[in-house]
Design an enzyme around this catalytic site. Structure first.
Site, PDB file in Angstrom:
ATOM      1  N   HIS A   1      -3.323 -15.436   6.987  1.00 28.81           N
ATOM      2  CA  HIS A   1      -1.988 -15.497   7.442  1.00 28.81           C
ATOM      3  C   HIS A   1      -1.180 -14.008   8.405  1.00 28.81           C
ATOM      4  CE1 HIS A   1      -0.663 -17.038   3.504  1.00 28.81           C
ATOM      5  NE2 HIS A   1      -1.020 -16.177   2.806  1.00 28.81           N
TER       6      HIS A   1
ATOM      7  N   PRO B   1       0.551  -1.077   0.178  1.00 29.85           N
ATOM      8  CA  PRO B   1       0.007  -0.074  -0.005  1.00 29.85           C
ATOM      9  C   PRO B   1       0.781   1.411   0.438  1.00 29.85           C
ATOM     10  CG  PRO B   1       0.059  -1.162   2.225  1.00 29.85           C
ATOM     11  CD  PRO B   1       0.547  -1.959   0.721  1.00 29.85           C
ATOM     12  N   GLU B   2       0.710   2.252  -0.720  1.00 34.16           N
ATOM     13  CA  GLU B   2       1.347   3.411  -0.559  1.00 34.16           C
ATOM     14  C   GLU B   2       0.615   4.617  -0.013  1.00 34.16           C
ATOM     15  OE1 GLU B   2       2.015   4.777  -4.922  1.00 34.16           O
ATOM     16  OE2 GLU B   2       2.591   2.352  -5.877  1.00 34.16           O
TER      17      GLU B   2
ATOM     18  N   ARG C   1      20.310  16.233  -7.601  1.00 34.93           N
ATOM     19  CA  ARG C   1      20.835  14.829  -7.686  1.00 34.93           C
ATOM     20  C   ARG C   1      20.481  13.837  -8.838  1.00 34.93           C
ATOM     21  NH1 ARG C   1      18.827  12.656  -2.463  1.00 34.93           N
ATOM     22  NH2 ARG C   1      19.482  10.388  -3.425  1.00 34.93           N
TER      23      ARG C   1
ATOM     24  N   LYS D   1       4.598   5.785   4.511  1.00 34.88           N
ATOM     25  CA  LYS D   1       4.168   4.850   4.557  1.00 34.88           C
ATOM     26  C   LYS D   1       3.931   4.084   6.044  1.00 34.88           C
ATOM     27  CE  LYS D   1       5.896   4.706  -0.165  1.00 34.88           C
ATOM     28  NZ  LYS D   1       6.211   3.853  -0.867  1.00 34.88           N
TER      29      LYS D   1
ATOM     30  N   ARG E   1       3.545 -11.902   3.071  1.00 36.06           N
ATOM     31  CA  ARG E   1       4.846 -11.430   2.905  1.00 36.06           C
ATOM     32  C   ARG E   1       6.016 -10.932   3.677  1.00 36.06           C
ATOM     33  NH1 ARG E   1       5.857  -8.690  -3.583  1.00 36.06           N
ATOM     34  NH2 ARG E   1       7.871  -9.498  -2.759  1.00 36.06           N
TER      35      ARG E   1
ATOM     36  N   ARG F   1      11.179  -4.561 -10.516  1.00 32.41           N
ATOM     37  CA  ARG F   1      10.230  -4.175 -10.476  1.00 32.41           C
ATOM     38  C   ARG F   1       9.671  -3.961 -12.054  1.00 32.41           C
ATOM     39  NH1 ARG F   1      10.100  -1.010  -6.101  1.00 32.41           N
ATOM     40  NH2 ARG F   1       9.992  -2.679  -4.706  1.00 32.41           N
TER      41      ARG F   1
END
Length: 296
Positions: A95, A2-3, A163, A61, A121, A273
């Site tokens: 879970h 989840p963001e 950056r 988060k 997970r 990803r």
DNA sequence: CATAGATCCTGTATGC
DNA sequence: TGCATACAGGATCTAT
């Protein structure tokens, strides 16, 4: 995981349903989710039994539940974590990792209630943060998120532009800006017509400002719809999913036509990803084009 | 310090 | 059917 929008949905549910409750009992069913807690599963359970939850807060988060004595329960949902408020009699989830029995009864059901941490997970976790009610010291390195009224837009833009990493990686750097994950990074870049591999220091100030505006907007829109869901893993404390996945322009849309120009959306590997983008609207920076064509 | 890559874990989908 | 591989909304640790 989840963001930010999904975590905020969970935070709001916790604020509504568990603030004010006292923890009657704690059961840790798997050690891994409490790996950050120094005294392990038994220490975690013992430390929290009998204590009262005084709030529900979030930065990026990360979530934390301040206790009424200045400590806090610090949590992160990782990729697959859920916080569910359930009647004690509800069947145990496959879970389920940690359960907190709460004192008192639910006025609607007349039954006891539990807060349950469910995580397939187990990249997520819970710990007790000593003195962490205001801001847990464990997450002092996490930047403010763009929905925080004290987020400093100008400072973020200035740092971004020093950056050399690609701007997508920078959006995912929780020390620069928190709360942005893989979905909303791709959506913000699509809206800004920027390629994720463009180095931060090659953005104009105006581009950086616009990108931040899109990141903030896309997360606000997702929040208004209850978050993004592709499956039952991303739910609020009542187990309900949001609808923002119907509004995505880039993420998960490989080979589908771009909503602006019709060019098929492309998917490329990125940090174990995927990144999704429109190859026409979001043109690759010179360095990437040169590498791809072998002419560098 | 900044950077890029590997790693933690379980489940599902897909291809042979 | 079995088995192998790829992939999944993340953070952190590592080497350079």
């Amino acid at each position: 995981m989840p963001e930010l929008p999904e975590v905020e949905v969970v935070r709001a549910g916790l604020e509504r349903h568990v603030v004010g409750a006292t923890i009657a009992a704690v059961e840790v069913l798997h050690d891994r989710p409490v790996r950050r807690h120094p005294t392990g599963a038994s220490g975690f359970a013992a430390a929290l039994t009998g204590r009262r939850i005084a709030g529900a807060r979030r930065r990026g988060k990360y979530l934390w539940l301040p206790l009424d004595d200045g400590d806090a329960i610090l949590g992160h949902l990782g990729m697959s974590g859920q916080m569910l408020v359930q009647p004690t009699s509800a069947p145990v989830e496959r879970h389920l990792r940690v359960r907190f029995a709460l004192t008192g009864t639910d006025p609607r059901t007349g039954q006891g209630r539990e807060l349950r941490f469910v995580d397939q997970r187990m990249f997520g976790g819970l710990s007790v943060s000593v003195g962490g009610a205001g801001l847990p010291p464990e997450i002092a390195h996490i930047a403010r998120d763009p929905l925080d009224p004290e987020f400093d837009d100008a400072a973020f833009v200035a740092r971004l532009r020093t950056r050399t990493s690609g701007v997508k990686r920078l959006l995912l750097d929780q020390g620069l800006i928190s709360g942005v994950g893989n979905i909303y990074a791709d959506e913000a870049l699509w809206r800004a017509r920027l390629h994720g591999e463009r180095p931060g220091n090659r953005l104009t100030r105006a581009q950086a400002v616009e990108l931040l505006g899109h990141a903030r907007a896309v997360m606000n829109e997702a929040l208004a719809q209850g978050g993004t869901s592709f499956d039952a893993l991303y739910v609020n404390v009542n187990g309900e999913s949001g609808y923002f996945d119907r509004s995505l322009h880039a993420y998960g849309r490989e080979a589908e036509p771009c909503d602006r120009c019709g060019t098929p959306i492309r998917r490329v590997a990125f940090m174990n990803r995927s990144s999704y983008f429109c190859p026409r609207c979001q043109s690759a920076p010179r360095s990437v084009r040169a590498t791809r064509t072998g002419s560098a």
